[in-house]
Each structure stands twice: as structure tokens, then as C-alpha cells.
Motif scaffolding. Structure first.
Motif, short mmCIF file in Angstrom:
data_model
loop_
_atom_site.label_atom_id
_atom_site.label_comp_id
_atom_site.label_asym_id
_atom_site.label_seq_id
_atom_site.Cartn_x
_atom_site.Cartn_y
_atom_site.Cartn_z
N VAL A 41 45.01 48.83 28.10
CA VAL A 41 43.84 49.31 29.42
C VAL A 41 42.37 47.94 29.24
CG1 VAL A 41 42.83 50.77 31.24
CG2 VAL A 41 45.24 50.99 30.05
N GLU A 42 41.55 49.01 28.29
CA GLU A 42 40.46 48.02 28.36
C GLU A 42 40.28 46.99 28.26
OE1 GLU A 42 36.76 48.03 25.44
OE2 GLU A 42 37.45 49.40 25.39
N ALA A 43 40.94 45.79 27.40
CA ALA A 43 41.27 44.85 28.02
C ALA A 43 41.48 44.24 28.84
CB ALA A 43 42.30 44.54 26.59
N ARG A 44 42.60 44.42 29.34
CA ARG A 44 43.01 44.25 30.79
C ARG A 44 42.00 44.40 31.27
NH1 ARG A 44 49.39 43.87 31.52
NH2 ARG A 44 49.92 43.62 29.53
N HIS A 92 38.36 41.07 35.52
CA HIS A 92 36.94 41.32 35.70
C HIS A 92 36.59 40.19 35.80
CE1 HIS A 92 32.71 42.00 36.45
NE2 HIS A 92 32.18 41.65 35.39
N GLU A 93 36.62 38.98 34.33
CA GLU A 93 36.39 37.56 34.28
C GLU A 93 37.27 37.14 35.37
OE1 GLU A 93 38.10 36.65 30.14
OE2 GLU A 93 36.01 38.66 29.60
N TYR A 94 38.23 37.08 35.38
CA TYR A 94 39.49 36.22 36.68
C TYR A 94 38.25 36.71 37.71
CZ TYR A 94 43.24 34.82 39.45
OH TYR A 94 43.59 33.77 40.37
N GLU A 153 47.37 31.73 40.82
CA GLU A 153 47.92 33.15 40.27
C GLU A 153 47.68 33.35 38.77
OE1 GLU A 153 50.11 34.16 42.04
OE2 GLU A 153 49.55 33.09 43.70
N PRO A 154 47.12 34.60 38.43
CA PRO A 154 46.88 34.71 37.35
C PRO A 154 47.74 35.53 36.58
CG PRO A 154 46.50 36.98 38.86
CD PRO A 154 47.19 35.51 39.50
N LEU A 155 48.01 35.49 35.17
CA LEU A 155 49.22 35.91 34.44
C LEU A 155 48.68 37.17 34.75
CD1 LEU A 155 48.27 33.48 31.27
CD2 LEU A 155 49.80 32.30 33.26
N ALA A 156 50.68 37.74 35.37
CA ALA A 156 50.74 39.34 35.66
C ALA A 156 51.83 38.96 34.91
CB ALA A 156 50.34 39.62 36.62
N ILE A 171 47.36 42.10 35.57
CA ILE A 171 46.86 40.77 35.16
C ILE A 171 46.38 40.75 33.50
CG2 ILE A 171 44.96 39.13 35.18
CD1 ILE A 171 44.99 39.23 38.29
N TYR A 172 46.91 39.88 32.53
CA TYR A 172 46.55 39.91 31.14
C TYR A 172 46.33 38.33 31.01
CZ TYR A 172 51.34 37.31 30.64
OH TYR A 172 52.00 36.29 30.83
N GLY A 173 46.33 38.17 31.46
CA GLY A 173 45.49 36.05 31.44
C GLY A 173 45.44 36.17 32.90
#
Length: 81
Positions: free
Chosen positions: A6-9, A14-16, A34-37, A42-44
Motif C-alpha cells: 500500500v505504501e509504494a502504491r 502521489h507522483e502521478y 491513463e495510469p497503469l491500474a 494505480i501501480y505505475g
């Protein structure tokens, strides 16, 4: 790259959001709309292609580089409050 915790996601989200808030600012890389989700969020995300800038190019574009740094600083300060 998928991040399992959860912390990494949360950091990726936040970065996105930060990069998206910079949209339209000169010299700032743009994120794909479109983010990777997945089901967990979102994971990337993907960014536009970046290219190398040599030192002589930075010197020639110093005013633009300074403007980008000032914009980043202002947005980071605003997001921190």
C-alpha cells in the motif's frame, strides 16, 4: 512495475498526481493520461520519451531550466501545505 504494498502504491499515486498537476508547464515531462491500474488502484504510469541534454545545451537553455526549477519548487511547496 507493479508494487505489492500500500505504501509504494500511495507514493506512485502521489507522483502521478504531481506530474499531472505540472501538465502544460514548459520543460516538464508529460504522463500518459491513463495510469497503469488494477483492482487495487494505480501501480505505475508511463511518461513521454525523454532525451539526453548535454551540459552545453543546459547552459544555452538556462532561463528555461531555471523556470522549470522554480515551477517545481512552487508546486512542491503548495502540495506540502
Amino acid at each position: 512495475m507493479a508494487h505489492p504494498n500500500v505504501e509504494a502504491r500511495s507514493q506512485i499515486q502521489h507522483e502521478y498526481n504531481f506530474i499531472k498537476s505540472m501538465a502544460g508547464s514548459a520543460g516538464i515531462v508529460k504522463a500518459h493520461p491513463e495510469p497503469l491500474a488494477d483492482d487495487e488502484g494505480i501501480y505505475g504510469f508511463r511518461l513521454e520519451y525523454l532525451f539526453k541534454i548535454g551540459f552545453q545545451d543546459v547552459k544555452a537553455k538556462s532561463k528555461e531550466v531555471q523556470k522549470v526549477i522554480e515551477t517545481l519548487h512552487a508546486l512542491a511547496t503548495a502540495m506540502a501545505t
